[in-house]
Structures are given as C-alpha cells and as structure tokens.
Write a protein that holds these residues in place. Structure first.
Motif, mmCIF file in Angstrom:
data_model
loop_
_atom_site.group_PDB
_atom_site.id
_atom_site.type_symbol
_atom_site.label_atom_id
_atom_site.label_comp_id
_atom_site.label_asym_id
_atom_site.label_seq_id
_atom_site.Cartn_x
_atom_site.Cartn_y
_atom_site.Cartn_z
ATOM 1 N N GLY A 34 12.947 15.881 4.594
ATOM 2 C CA GLY A 34 10.861 17.013 5.697
ATOM 3 C C GLY A 34 11.256 17.683 5.340
ATOM 4 N N GLU A 35 11.201 18.796 5.556
ATOM 5 C CA GLU A 35 10.988 19.678 5.107
ATOM 6 C C GLU A 35 10.698 20.489 3.750
ATOM 7 O OE1 GLU A 35 11.564 24.963 6.891
ATOM 8 O OE2 GLU A 35 12.223 23.311 8.138
ATOM 9 N N PHE A 36 12.283 20.458 3.375
ATOM 10 C CA PHE A 36 12.837 21.439 2.105
ATOM 11 C C PHE A 36 11.115 20.083 1.123
ATOM 12 C CE2 PHE A 36 14.002 20.992 -1.993
ATOM 13 C CZ PHE A 36 14.316 23.141 -2.503
ATOM 14 N N THR A 37 11.351 18.551 0.754
ATOM 15 C CA THR A 37 10.787 18.468 0.375
ATOM 16 C C THR A 37 9.060 18.178 0.070
ATOM 17 O OG1 THR A 37 12.346 16.637 0.202
ATOM 18 C CG2 THR A 37 10.237 15.933 -0.570
ATOM 19 N N ILE A 38 8.993 18.473 1.913
ATOM 20 C CA ILE A 38 7.273 18.985 1.802
ATOM 21 C C ILE A 38 6.638 20.062 1.332
ATOM 22 C CG2 ILE A 38 5.642 18.917 3.251
ATOM 23 C CD1 ILE A 38 6.933 17.433 5.283
ATOM 24 N N PHE A 39 7.870 20.917 1.190
ATOM 25 C CA PHE A 39 7.399 22.606 1.196
ATOM 26 C C PHE A 39 7.446 22.163 -0.693
ATOM 27 C CE2 PHE A 39 9.180 26.040 -1.246
ATOM 28 C CZ PHE A 39 8.501 27.216 -0.445
ATOM 29 N N VAL A 40 8.394 21.160 -1.644
ATOM 30 C CA VAL A 40 8.250 21.785 -2.917
ATOM 31 C C VAL A 40 6.998 20.510 -3.768
ATOM 32 C CG1 VAL A 40 9.562 20.576 -4.974
ATOM 33 C CG2 VAL A 40 10.959 22.032 -3.029
ATOM 34 N N MET A 41 6.838 19.617 -2.696
ATOM 35 C CA MET A 41 5.712 18.806 -3.910
ATOM 36 C C MET A 41 4.552 19.238 -3.230
ATOM 37 S SD MET A 41 7.275 15.038 -2.732
ATOM 38 C CE MET A 41 7.111 15.259 -0.321
ATOM 39 N N LYS A 42 4.591 20.250 -2.335
ATOM 40 C CA LYS A 42 2.644 20.641 -2.093
ATOM 41 C C LYS A 42 2.800 22.080 -3.235
ATOM 42 C CE LYS A 42 1.877 19.555 3.141
ATOM 43 N NZ LYS A 42 1.696 20.338 4.900
ATOM 44 N N HIS A 43 3.838 22.937 -3.131
ATOM 45 C CA HIS A 43 3.418 23.826 -3.772
ATOM 46 C C HIS A 43 3.487 22.977 -5.190
ATOM 47 C CE1 HIS A 43 3.546 27.355 -1.590
ATOM 48 N NE2 HIS A 43 4.459 26.605 -1.009
ATOM 49 N N LEU A 44 3.590 22.383 -5.774
ATOM 50 C CA LEU A 44 3.669 21.570 -7.124
ATOM 51 C C LEU A 44 2.423 20.888 -7.195
ATOM 52 C CD1 LEU A 44 7.675 20.910 -8.254
ATOM 53 C CD2 LEU A 44 6.307 22.840 -8.547
ATOM 54 N N HIS A 45 1.992 20.287 -6.319
ATOM 55 C CA HIS A 45 0.632 19.344 -5.591
ATOM 56 C C HIS A 45 -0.538 20.569 -6.674
ATOM 57 C CE1 HIS A 45 -2.573 17.952 -5.137
ATOM 58 N NE2 HIS A 45 -2.882 18.032 -3.967
ATOM 59 N N GLU A 46 -0.567 21.772 -5.425
ATOM 60 C CA GLU A 46 -1.145 23.123 -5.811
ATOM 61 C C GLU A 46 -1.291 23.936 -6.898
ATOM 62 O OE1 GLU A 46 -0.512 25.567 -2.554
ATOM 63 O OE2 GLU A 46 -1.381 23.884 -1.140
ATOM 64 N N THR A 47 -0.185 23.483 -7.743
ATOM 65 C CA THR A 47 0.188 24.074 -8.931
ATOM 66 C C THR A 47 -0.603 23.430 -10.125
ATOM 67 O OG1 THR A 47 1.757 25.345 -8.060
ATOM 68 C CG2 THR A 47 1.376 25.148 -10.767
ATOM 69 N N PHE A 48 0.191 22.365 -10.373
ATOM 70 C CA PHE A 48 -0.268 21.167 -11.283
ATOM 71 C C PHE A 48 -1.606 20.929 -10.983
ATOM 72 C CE2 PHE A 48 4.793 20.869 -11.662
ATOM 73 C CZ PHE A 48 4.676 21.742 -12.419
ATOM 74 N N THR A 49 -1.353 19.927 -10.244
ATOM 75 C CA THR A 49 -3.491 19.315 -9.819
ATOM 76 C C THR A 49 -4.752 19.848 -9.960
ATOM 77 O OG1 THR A 49 -2.141 16.945 -8.780
ATOM 78 C CG2 THR A 49 -4.326 17.229 -8.207
ATOM 79 N N LYS A 50 -4.423 20.933 -8.702
ATOM 80 C CA LYS A 50 -6.161 21.349 -8.207
ATOM 81 C C LYS A 50 -5.624 22.841 -9.108
ATOM 82 C CE LYS A 50 -6.004 19.888 -3.590
ATOM 83 N NZ LYS A 50 -5.507 20.706 -1.697
ATOM 84 N N GLY A 51 -4.050 23.328 -9.278
ATOM 85 C CA GLY A 51 -4.469 24.963 -9.761
ATOM 86 C C GLY A 51 -4.252 25.274 -11.474
ATOM 87 N N GLY A 52 -4.554 23.673 -12.413
ATOM 88 C CA GLY A 52 -4.384 24.283 -13.404
ATOM 89 C C GLY A 52 -3.208 24.484 -15.197
ATOM 90 N N VAL A 53 -2.543 24.275 -14.325
ATOM 91 C CA VAL A 53 -0.671 24.659 -15.317
ATOM 92 C C VAL A 53 -0.656 22.750 -15.604
ATOM 93 C CG1 VAL A 53 1.338 25.097 -15.626
ATOM 94 C CG2 VAL A 53 0.290 26.285 -13.550
ATOM 95 N N ARG A 54 -1.159 22.980 -16.792
ATOM 96 C CA ARG A 54 -0.838 21.670 -17.528
ATOM 97 C C ARG A 54 -0.779 21.883 -19.490
ATOM 98 N NH1 ARG A 54 -4.864 18.113 -16.248
ATOM 99 N NH2 ARG A 54 -5.136 19.029 -13.584
ATOM 100 N N GLY A 55 -0.714 21.148 -19.774
ATOM 101 C CA GLY A 55 -0.111 20.332 -21.009
ATOM 102 C C GLY A 55 0.245 19.089 -21.681
ATOM 103 N N HIS A 56 1.231 20.107 -22.897
ATOM 104 C CA HIS A 56 1.585 18.884 -23.955
ATOM 105 C C HIS A 56 3.033 18.345 -23.314
ATOM 106 C CE1 HIS A 56 2.237 15.969 -27.394
ATOM 107 N NE2 HIS A 56 3.528 16.704 -27.729
#
Length: 407
Positions: A34-56
């Motif tokens: 629950g709590e921990f996994t939601i925390f991880v996935m939300k932050h990584l979603h915001e970082t990768f999908t919305k935040g523009g952290v991407r690459g090869h």
C-alpha cells in the motif's frame, strides 16, 4: 551493544527472494503493497512520465527481485540494465522476464501504474515493454573462453570427489540415463561422436561398451590438453576414479575400474577441434556421418538464443547417419556458471523451447527426461535449476518422404 551490520555472506546463505516478495509485495497484505509502493510509483511517475527524465539507458542498482519501480521508466528509456548481488534475486527476476508460471504475480501493481498513467487497459503492453527493455546478459565470447577458461580448475570445482558442484546429482543423472540408453536401450554402432567434450570423460564410460570408435572434440586447447593427460595416464591428470567406480557398479562390475578406463582409452580414436557456431562445425576437417552424436553440457554456452540452438541442431544432421541418434544432456533454466572468478554465460532453456527446437530441426524425439535440481548448494557457482536428457533420431530418407506427404 550496537546491532551488527548483516554480512554479505548471510544474505547469500539465508535470503529467500520468493519469501521476501510474498511478505512485502503480495496483493492483499504485503507490508509494502500500500503506502510505500504508492509513494514510489507516484514519485517515479512524476519524474519519468511528467518530469522529462528520459534517455537511452537506465541502470537500476540493487534491483532485488522487484519490478514495480521500473514500470514508469520502461516508457521513457530504450533499455534498462538491472543488477543485484544475490543470485536468488536475479533468478526470481528472470522468472518474471521469461513468463515462468512460477514467477511472482505483479498484476496488481502493474494495473495501478497503468491507471496512474491513464492507461488502465494497457497492462500487457507495460509488462511486455519492460521485458523488452531489460537487457539480456551478453553471451560469453569465444575469445573469453580461449583467454580465461581454466580446464583443471573447472574439473576440480565441478567434478572433485568430495565437493564437486556436479559430482553427485548431475553426474548421477547423466550416467544413469546414458547407461539405460547404451547398455539397456540398444543405442550402439561403429562410431560415436562426442561434440563439446570439454576435459571430461564421465559421459563416455558407458558408450565405450557399445561403440568401436569414439571421436571426441572441443573448441579449447585447454580442454583437449587436459583430456589427453588422462588418456596418457599423466600423473598430473584429473582423477576420475570415483565416477568410474559408480559406472562400473551400475553395470554390475564394481571392481573393474581399471578395465573400464583402459577400454575407454582404447576406443578414443581422435580429438578434433569443433566450433558449434559454424555451419560445418569441424571445417576444414571432413567428418563422415556417425551412428550417434552425443553432446553433454555444451550447447547452452555458445548459443545466444533458442534460434541459434536450433541452427546448431540442424547442422548436426549432416554429421549423423539416417536413422542415427542424437543425445543431448544439459541444465535447465541456467544463466551462468563460474570457473574461479571468471563468469561464463549460459542460454536459459526450458522443456517447451527445447522440444520445439528439436522438432523444428527435423528430429524425432524418442525420449525426453526432465528433473528439477534438488540440491541447491553451489547455486552461486552454477545456477541451473534442473536437468534434461533428450534422445532424438535423424529420420531415415523414407521417413522424410512420408512426412513430406503428411503420412
């Protein structure tokens, strides 16, 4: 007194990857579900999908056996390298990659990430995307084998009388199946060709009773030299007495170890250089078709995938007489083995892929034996999860004609 830091050795000896996943990531009551996994996935979603952290390339350090933290990353990186100290974790992760029925079920978390990204119905896409982008282990090159493989160290590590990784369970599997095939099963003839012999003799001990000539072969001079030492009774040769005695007892002649060794020595007529990846593996030497081709613990080393494994089987057909036999024994679901500090990769094979490869290569499977690995000691040295023996035959010309007409 302060708590001691847990040692690496304790992790290697005692950490149970599957139990960890069930305790911490199970759908209904996992401690982190629950709590921990939601925390991880939300932050990584915001970082990768919305935040523009991407690459090869993304490198995940200390992956464990988990995938949840890589799901959003798989959308924005072309390839992902995963890593971990523990073989238990790497094996559990590999199960998921290969869609093993025994793999941990991450569906509940994959679904959550898909919903987070507004694609609740694309769970399969996200799973496949991640599987595609996790890089495969590079296949060990021939040059690495030539430069770094130590034949004597391999024999001591894997076939030592007291604690060889293969001495008991694997060797018993091999000698029992070959005893039944050669001595009881009627596979015999003029010539047996052993492809990828290495420096080993144990898989030839029953064959020498039913074939007049044995041709052994290997890519490495290291292995050929070590085998030659045993043939010439060099004092420095590896001592196979413990395994010769087992085969003699299986044949009801427990006291005939010296006679057995002499018989095998007398039957070995040639030691050729072979290369499994060549269309003609013995080129430039011409090898006449033989009654039986034997291959033990070989093909998973040079083959990068099941397609190349199948190609090798097809090339073997030119080396076998019509109606002749092909016997292959090796480990299941392996990824690597060590000789000293040197790591050598292995193709991970399973029952379904193996039988498909033999059939696509045009063989008739006479017998197939699969068995799980029972003793997991030495898993850090060689990570095979099971054993297989496949006895196949090259069809006779008349059978090929009938098959072409569907008869």
């Amino acid at each position: 007194m302060d708590t001691y830091v847990t040692s690496q050795q304790k992790y290697i000896n005692e950490f149970d990857a599957r139990q960890f996943l069930q305790t911490y990531h199970r759908a209904k009551d996992g401690i982190l579900t629950g709590e921990f996994t939601i925390f991880v996935m939300k932050h990584l979603h915001e970082t990768f999908t919305k935040g523009g952290v991407r690459g090869h390339t993304l490198l995940d350090f200390g992956t464990g056996a988990a995938i949840y933290h890589l799901l959003s990353a798989s959308e924005v990186f072309d390839e992902i390298i995963v890593s971990d100290l523990l073989e238990q974790n790497r094996a559990e992760f590999q199960k998921w990659l290969e869609k093993d029925p025994d793999a941990f079920d991450w569906t509940h978390i994959i679904k959550f990430v898909c919903e987070l990204e507004g694609n609740g119905s694309l769970q399969k896409h996200l799973s496949d995307n991640l599987r595609t982008e996790v890089m495969d282990t590079p296949v060990t090159s021939q040059q690495k084998y030539i430069n770094e493989f130590n034949a004597k160290q391999f024999l001591q590590t894997y076939h030592g009388a007291q604690d060889g990784v293969l001495t008991s369970e694997w060797t018993e599997f091999v000698i029992k199946n070959l005893h039944e095939t050669f001595i009881k099963g009627g596979v015999r003839g003029d010539t047996l060709l052993d492809f990828g012999t290495g420096a080993s003799i144990y898989h030839l001990l029953s064959a020498c009773e039913v074939f007049d000539n044995i041709i052994v072969s290997d890519l490495l001079e290291e292995n050929r030299a070590e085998f030659q030492k045993w043939l010439e009774k060099d004092p420095d040769a590896f001592d196979w007495t413990h395994i010769i005695k087992c085969v003699c007892e299986l044949e009801g002649n427990g006291d005939d170890c010296d006679k057995k060794a002499e018989k095998l020595c007398s039957k070995v007529k040639e030691f050729l250089i072979c290369d499994a990846l060549k269309g003609k593996p013995f080129d430039p030497v011409d090898v006449s078709p033989v009654d039986c081709l034997l291959c033990c613990l070989c093909l998973e080393a040079p083959c990068k995938d099941m397609k190349s494994y199948c190609e090798v089987l097809k090339n073997f057909k030119d080396l076998i007489k019509p109606g002749g036999h092909l016997l292959v024994l090796s480990g299941l679901n392996a990824t690597r083995y060590y000789v000293g500090a040197n790591r050598f990769s292995l193709l991970s094979s399973n029952k379904e892929d193996l039988e498909k490869a033999f059939k696509e290569a045009g063989y008739q499977i006479e017998k197939a034996v699969y068995a799980p690995r029972v003793n997991n000691s030495g898993m850090e040295v060689a990570d095979f999860r099971g054993k297989y023996f496949i006895h196949a035959r090259k069809p006779r010309s008349s059978q090929i004609l009938l098959d072409s007409f569907g008869l």
